[in-house]
Design a protein around this motif. Structure first.
Motif, PDB file in Angstrom:
ATOM      1  N   PRO A 196       0.892  -1.051  -0.006  1.00  0.00           N
ATOM      2  CA  PRO A 196      -0.033   0.043   0.157  1.00  0.00           C
ATOM      3  C   PRO A 196       0.932   1.357   0.001  1.00  0.00           C
ATOM      4  O   PRO A 196       1.953   1.327   0.729  1.00  0.00           O
ATOM      5  N   ILE A 197       0.500   2.257  -0.845  1.00  0.00           N
ATOM      6  CA  ILE A 197       1.396   3.332  -0.988  1.00  0.00           C
ATOM      7  C   ILE A 197       0.381   4.937  -0.526  1.00  0.00           C
ATOM      8  O   ILE A 197      -0.665   4.837  -1.075  1.00  0.00           O
ATOM      9  N   VAL A 198       1.125   5.669  -0.094  1.00  0.00           N
ATOM     10  CA  VAL A 198       1.024   7.064  -0.047  1.00  0.00           C
ATOM     11  C   VAL A 198       1.843   7.879  -0.813  1.00  0.00           C
ATOM     12  O   VAL A 198       3.134   8.025  -0.302  1.00  0.00           O
ATOM     13  N   VAL A 199       1.355   8.703  -1.570  1.00  0.00           N
ATOM     14  CA  VAL A 199       2.311   9.492  -2.483  1.00  0.00           C
ATOM     15  C   VAL A 199       2.384  11.128  -1.965  1.00  0.00           C
ATOM     16  O   VAL A 199       1.131  11.497  -1.942  1.00  0.00           O
ATOM     17  N   MET A 200       3.264  11.533  -1.478  1.00  0.00           N
ATOM     18  CA  MET A 200       3.440  13.124  -1.102  1.00  0.00           C
ATOM     19  C   MET A 200       3.621  13.846  -2.251  1.00  0.00           C
ATOM     20  O   MET A 200       4.513  13.725  -2.785  1.00  0.00           O
ATOM     21  N   VAL A 201       2.921  14.891  -2.364  1.00  0.00           N
ATOM     22  CA  VAL A 201       3.153  15.814  -3.454  1.00  0.00           C
ATOM     23  C   VAL A 201       3.023  17.328  -2.862  1.00  0.00           C
ATOM     24  O   VAL A 201       2.082  17.653  -2.018  1.00  0.00           O
ATOM     25  N   ASN A 202       3.650  18.428  -3.737  1.00  0.00           N
ATOM     26  CA  ASN A 202       3.309  19.686  -3.392  1.00  0.00           C
ATOM     27  C   ASN A 202       3.318  20.553  -4.878  1.00  0.00           C
ATOM     28  O   ASN A 202       3.616  20.108  -5.807  1.00  0.00           O
ATOM     29  N   GLY A 203       3.400  21.814  -4.807  1.00  0.00           N
ATOM     30  CA  GLY A 203       3.535  22.736  -5.866  1.00  0.00           C
ATOM     31  C   GLY A 203       4.672  22.709  -6.663  1.00  0.00           C
ATOM     32  O   GLY A 203       4.785  22.983  -8.160  1.00  0.00           O
ATOM     33  N   SER A 204       5.759  22.105  -6.245  1.00  0.00           N
ATOM     34  CA  SER A 204       7.074  21.827  -7.014  1.00  0.00           C
ATOM     35  C   SER A 204       6.922  20.460  -7.316  1.00  0.00           C
ATOM     36  O   SER A 204       8.272  19.966  -7.999  1.00  0.00           O
ATOM     37  N   THR A 205       6.024  19.826  -7.205  1.00  0.00           N
ATOM     38  CA  THR A 205       6.021  18.354  -7.762  1.00  0.00           C
ATOM     39  C   THR A 205       5.699  18.546  -9.285  1.00  0.00           C
ATOM     40  O   THR A 205       4.527  18.912  -9.643  1.00  0.00           O
ATOM     41  N   ALA A 206       6.514  18.010 -10.218  1.00  0.00           N
ATOM     42  CA  ALA A 206       6.118  18.556 -11.776  1.00  0.00           C
ATOM     43  C   ALA A 206       6.607  17.329 -12.530  1.00  0.00           C
ATOM     44  O   ALA A 206       7.587  16.520 -12.405  1.00  0.00           O
ATOM     45  N   SER A 207       6.032  17.440 -13.711  1.00  0.00           N
ATOM     46  CA  SER A 207       6.387  16.586 -15.129  1.00  0.00           C
ATOM     47  C   SER A 207       6.539  15.035 -14.650  1.00  0.00           C
ATOM     48  O   SER A 207       5.430  14.668 -14.504  1.00  0.00           O
ATOM     49  N   ALA A 208       7.677  14.720 -14.648  1.00  0.00           N
ATOM     50  CA  ALA A 208       7.891  13.139 -14.571  1.00  0.00           C
ATOM     51  C   ALA A 208       7.330  12.566 -13.445  1.00  0.00           C
ATOM     52  O   ALA A 208       6.656  11.525 -13.338  1.00  0.00           O
ATOM     53  N   SER A 209       7.335  13.315 -12.198  1.00  0.00           N
ATOM     54  CA  SER A 209       6.872  13.007 -10.924  1.00  0.00           C
ATOM     55  C   SER A 209       5.331  13.089 -10.895  1.00  0.00           C
ATOM     56  O   SER A 209       4.548  12.222 -10.346  1.00  0.00           O
ATOM     57  N   GLU A 210       4.752  13.974 -11.843  1.00  0.00           N
ATOM     58  CA  GLU A 210       3.382  13.928 -11.980  1.00  0.00           C
ATOM     59  C   GLU A 210       2.781  12.828 -12.694  1.00  0.00           C
ATOM     60  O   GLU A 210       1.649  12.385 -12.377  1.00  0.00           O
ATOM     61  N   ILE A 211       3.711  12.342 -13.659  1.00  0.00           N
ATOM     62  CA  ILE A 211       3.114  10.811 -14.148  1.00  0.00           C
ATOM     63  C   ILE A 211       2.956   9.930 -13.412  1.00  0.00           C
ATOM     64  O   ILE A 211       2.039   9.164 -13.307  1.00  0.00           O
ATOM     65  N   VAL A 212       4.209   9.774 -12.408  1.00  0.00           N
ATOM     66  CA  VAL A 212       4.116   8.804 -11.350  1.00  0.00           C
ATOM     67  C   VAL A 212       2.592   8.797 -10.365  1.00  0.00           C
ATOM     68  O   VAL A 212       1.921   7.912 -10.264  1.00  0.00           O
ATOM     69  N   ALA A 213       2.508  10.126  -9.824  1.00  0.00           N
ATOM     70  CA  ALA A 213       1.262  10.637  -9.095  1.00  0.00           C
ATOM     71  C   ALA A 213      -0.122  10.224  -9.859  1.00  0.00           C
ATOM     72  O   ALA A 213      -0.856   9.599  -9.322  1.00  0.00           O
ATOM     73  N   GLY A 214      -0.109  10.789 -11.020  1.00  0.00           N
ATOM     74  CA  GLY A 214      -1.234  10.588 -11.912  1.00  0.00           C
ATOM     75  C   GLY A 214      -1.489   9.266 -12.048  1.00  0.00           C
ATOM     76  O   GLY A 214      -2.850   8.809 -11.962  1.00  0.00           O
ATOM     77  N   ALA A 215      -0.524   8.267 -12.459  1.00  0.00           N
ATOM     78  CA  ALA A 215      -0.969   6.981 -12.819  1.00  0.00           C
ATOM     79  C   ALA A 215      -1.414   6.192 -11.564  1.00  0.00           C
ATOM     80  O   ALA A 215      -2.281   5.317 -11.687  1.00  0.00           O
ATOM     81  N   LEU A 216      -0.750   6.247 -10.629  1.00  0.00           N
ATOM     82  CA  LEU A 216      -1.053   5.648  -9.362  1.00  0.00           C
ATOM     83  C   LEU A 216      -2.483   6.093  -8.687  1.00  0.00           C
ATOM     84  O   LEU A 216      -3.245   5.374  -8.133  1.00  0.00           O
ATOM     85  N   GLN A 217      -2.693   7.374  -8.763  1.00  0.00           N
ATOM     86  CA  GLN A 217      -4.030   7.825  -8.493  1.00  0.00           C
ATOM     87  C   GLN A 217      -5.136   7.245  -9.334  1.00  0.00           C
ATOM     88  O   GLN A 217      -6.167   7.085  -8.872  1.00  0.00           O
ATOM     89  N   ILE A 274      -3.003  10.068  -2.552  1.00  0.00           N
ATOM     90  CA  ILE A 274      -2.083  11.328  -2.895  1.00  0.00           C
ATOM     91  C   ILE A 274      -2.350  12.069  -1.691  1.00  0.00           C
ATOM     92  O   ILE A 274      -3.584  12.660  -1.536  1.00  0.00           O
ATOM     93  N   VAL A 275      -1.348  12.765  -0.968  1.00  0.00           N
ATOM     94  CA  VAL A 275      -1.440  13.537   0.001  1.00  0.00           C
ATOM     95  C   VAL A 275      -0.499  14.516   0.005  1.00  0.00           C
ATOM     96  O   VAL A 275       0.622  14.431  -0.582  1.00  0.00           O
ATOM     97  N   GLY A 276      -0.971  15.956   0.280  1.00  0.00           N
ATOM     98  CA  GLY A 276      -0.214  17.122   0.134  1.00  0.00           C
ATOM     99  C   GLY A 276      -0.971  18.494  -0.415  1.00  0.00           C
ATOM    100  O   GLY A 276      -2.062  18.549  -0.053  1.00  0.00           O
ATOM    101  N   GLU A 277      -0.497  18.946  -1.524  1.00  0.00           N
ATOM    102  CA  GLU A 277      -0.730  20.177  -2.085  1.00  0.00           C
ATOM    103  C   GLU A 277      -0.773  19.790  -3.591  1.00  0.00           C
ATOM    104  O   GLU A 277      -0.282  18.927  -4.037  1.00  0.00           O
ATOM    105  N   ASN A 278      -1.504  20.717  -4.177  1.00  0.00           N
ATOM    106  CA  ASN A 278      -1.710  20.517  -5.790  1.00  0.00           C
ATOM    107  C   ASN A 278      -0.390  20.766  -6.595  1.00  0.00           C
ATOM    108  O   ASN A 278       0.469  21.431  -5.941  1.00  0.00           O
ATOM    109  N   THR A 279      -0.393  19.664  -7.281  1.00  0.00           N
ATOM    110  CA  THR A 279       1.143  19.626  -8.042  1.00  0.00           C
ATOM    111  C   THR A 279       1.478  20.753  -9.057  1.00  0.00           C
ATOM    112  O   THR A 279       0.295  21.577  -9.426  1.00  0.00           O
TER     113      THR A 279
END
Length: 572
Positions: A308-329, A336-341
């Motif tokens: 089981p996974i929790v992915v942490m993101v914030n306003g500086s999460t961008a590009s390739a890291s958004e691919i990972v977060a978006g696919a898993l979400q 996904i926990v934190g602030e808008n990417t």
């Protein structure tokens, strides 16, 4: 003047054509050739623009600058050249860019997860009046030249290559320490504990800058992976090693921290997401004009990891890291926990140019598995607005209502296109007032100074906190390591009141900050800067929220597993 202007205009034009023909498919090269043969294009207003006209206009503009601008005789042609290309690219999109040969070498070094230097963190120390006393070594990196040469926490940098460094702020000292691989940095350092000066020669070499700065058991059963260093050539290998290490230590849940991760190599993001997704599940779809740039990328993992996974993101999460977060979400595989990417949904490809320069050109946009285009708005072509007005909070500091197209995850949860990826659980990093920030700034030098004295047995009664030795790397930090109790805090407060004239009331107001920072300094001295970040993570409210959310992440995973099993039974 006219001759140099003509040459410069011709150079600008040639870079446009070369950029279209190097390293691209034949269809693009043919288009460039046709343009070169026709020597003209027609604008939307049916205005014919020829190569000759571009050369003439550019040449005339440059001649006027040379003849009339107050600094015209001291023009840096390379700067004008770069500015012309970059300005052209930014009329297309905010992420296409041009790198001269030096910048391209730095770009390649970053993608290889390394740079060249001595491999140490440094910081200056100021006296109560604000005057710089000296710059000191704070930590070295494992296996780096500075570590091999024996540099340690508290070493005062007296000279670099014969140049006196006392009284110089750390940026000046840093620039002197940097240099090409294989060159020698000759240092004179003064050991803080003994006052003895030593001559040390360091041969500059490659210094590793890993994508994953740390991976450890944050809580029993919960592993934490700090993937804040971007997606570089070594990212997936680092990730696999981190997962193996944590599982060997009893990890049952994992927190993947993508905060401050600005992206990087898309293939590395694919491999990380592929770890957790089943064969056939889409990771992202890329859409572009070129035949090879328009395709979907699906997972090909017959045995996905079931942690089981929790992915942490914030306003500086961008590009390739958004691919990972978006696919898993989108596949309900992670919470996904934190602030808008940030919202960078564009893909760049490097094209080599003459003289070692490079054009980084946007060739496609990408969508998440549910069909979300997460790119933020750039319709006005204003870079300042692009980077500053993409926030996702309203005037009351609450998440804005999303305006993009509505999409659904595999289980039917609603997600939205446009402006980045919204977290499933919003957790804002707390802020402090300007007044408190200024107080903390004033306390930073006393904290460093006091920590130096404690580390080298110069504070009576605190000998148990001595760190007069080399760094021990890869240490598993314990809660009681360098604990800052009331006796330490009291000694610090007395030291600051006496030497820095800061009131007891101001110090007490920042008591938690002081205790955290003092412990961080001593852990840095003993175990290195990366391990010291663990001290500060204990106070990270977003990380605490991610930990609390882990049961929900597990429920999401179990629900997904149940749905997948039902689908397989229906197919049978």
């Amino acid at each position: 003047m006219k001759k140099s202007s003509d040459l410069f205009a011709a150079a600008i034009l040639s870079i446009f054509l070369v950029a279209s023909s190097f390293g691209q498919p034949s269809t693009v090269s043919k288009s460039a050739s046709k343009f070169a043969k026709k020597n003209s294009v027609t604008t939307k207003a049916n205005e014919v623009v020829t190569i000759e006209r571009i050369e003439k206009d550019f040449s005339e503009a440059l001649t006027l600058i040379q003849d009339n601008h107050y600094s015209g005789k001291r023009l840096e042609y390379n700067d004008l050249f770069k500015a012309s290309i970059v300005s052209m690219l930014h009329t297309l999109d905010p992420h296409s860019s041009y790198f001269d040969s030096k910048e391209f070498e730095e770009f390649r070094s970053n993608q290889n997860s390394r740079y060249y230097g001595i491999g140490a963190t440094i910081n200056d120390l100021r006296d109560p009046s604000g005057k710089v006393i000296a710059t000191f070594i704070k930590a070295t990196f494992k296996g780096a030249p500075a570590n091999r040469a024996g540099l340690r926490y508290g070493d005062k940098i007296v000279e670099v290559n014969g140049k006196p460094m006392l009284g110089k702020p750390y940026p000046v000292v840093r620039d002197e320490l940097r240099g090409p691989r294989g060159t020698v940095a000759k240092l004179v350092v003064e050991r803080y504990g003994t006052g003895k000066r030593e001559n040390i020669e360091i041969i500059r070499d490659a210094v590793s800058t890993p994508s994953i700065s740390d991976a450890y058991m944050f809580r029993p059963g919960i592993g934490y992976i700090s993937m804040t260093g971007g997606f570089n050539r070594t990212t997936y290998d680092e990730f696999r090693r981190a997962m193996r290490k944590l599982k060997a230590r009893g990890m049952q849940h994992v927190i993947l921290d993508l905060r401050e991760n600005g992206g990087g190599l898309v293939n590395q993001a694919y491999y990380v997401a592929n770890t957790f997704l089943e064969s056939g599940q889409t990771i992202f779809t890329q859409k572009g004009r070129q035949r090879r740039s328009a395709r979907s990328f699906a997972a090909d993992n017959p045995n996905p990891d079931n942690t089981p996974i929790v992915v942490m993101v914030n306003g500086s999460t961008a590009s390739a890291s958004e691919i990972v977060a978006g696919a898993l979400q989108d596949h309900d595989r992670a919470l996904i926990v934190g602030e808008n990417t940030f919202g960078k949904g564009l893909v760049q490809n490097p094209y080599m140019l003459k003289y070692g320069s490079m054009l980084l050109l946007t060739i496609a946009k990408y969508e998440t598995p549910s069909g979300r285009l997460i790119q933020r708005d750039y319709s006005d072509g204003n870079l300042y607005n692009y980077y500053t007005n993409g926030g996702t909070l309203d005037e009351k500091n609450k998440p804005k209502k999303r305006k993009g197209a509505e999409k659904l995850t595999d289980s039917g949860r609603v997600v939205y296109s446009g402006g980045g990826i919204a977290p499933d659980i919003y957790a804002k990093m707390p802020t402090i007032s300007n007044q408190r920030y200024r107080i903390r700034e004033k306390l930073s030098d006393p904290i460093f100074s006091f920590a130096l004295n404690v580390a080298f047995r110069k504070v009576k009664g605190l000998e148990r906190l001595t760190v007069d030795r080399a760094i021990v790397f890869d240490y598993d930090l314990k809660n009681n390591d360098f604990a800052i109790d009331e006796s330490v805090y009291k000694a610090f407060k007395e030291y600051v009141i006496k030497n820095y004239k800061i009131s007891a009331a101001k110090i007490d107001r920042e008591k938690e900050f002081v205790k955290r920072s003092l412990r961080g300094e001593l852990v840095t001295a003993a175990y290195g800067s990366q391990t010291a970040f663990r001290v500060h993570r204990e106070y990270d409210s977003q990380l605490k929220r991610a930990t609390v959310a882990m049961p929900e992440a597990r429920r999401l995973f179990m629900q997904r597993q149940k749905s997948a099993k039902n689908r397989r039974n229906e197919q049978d």
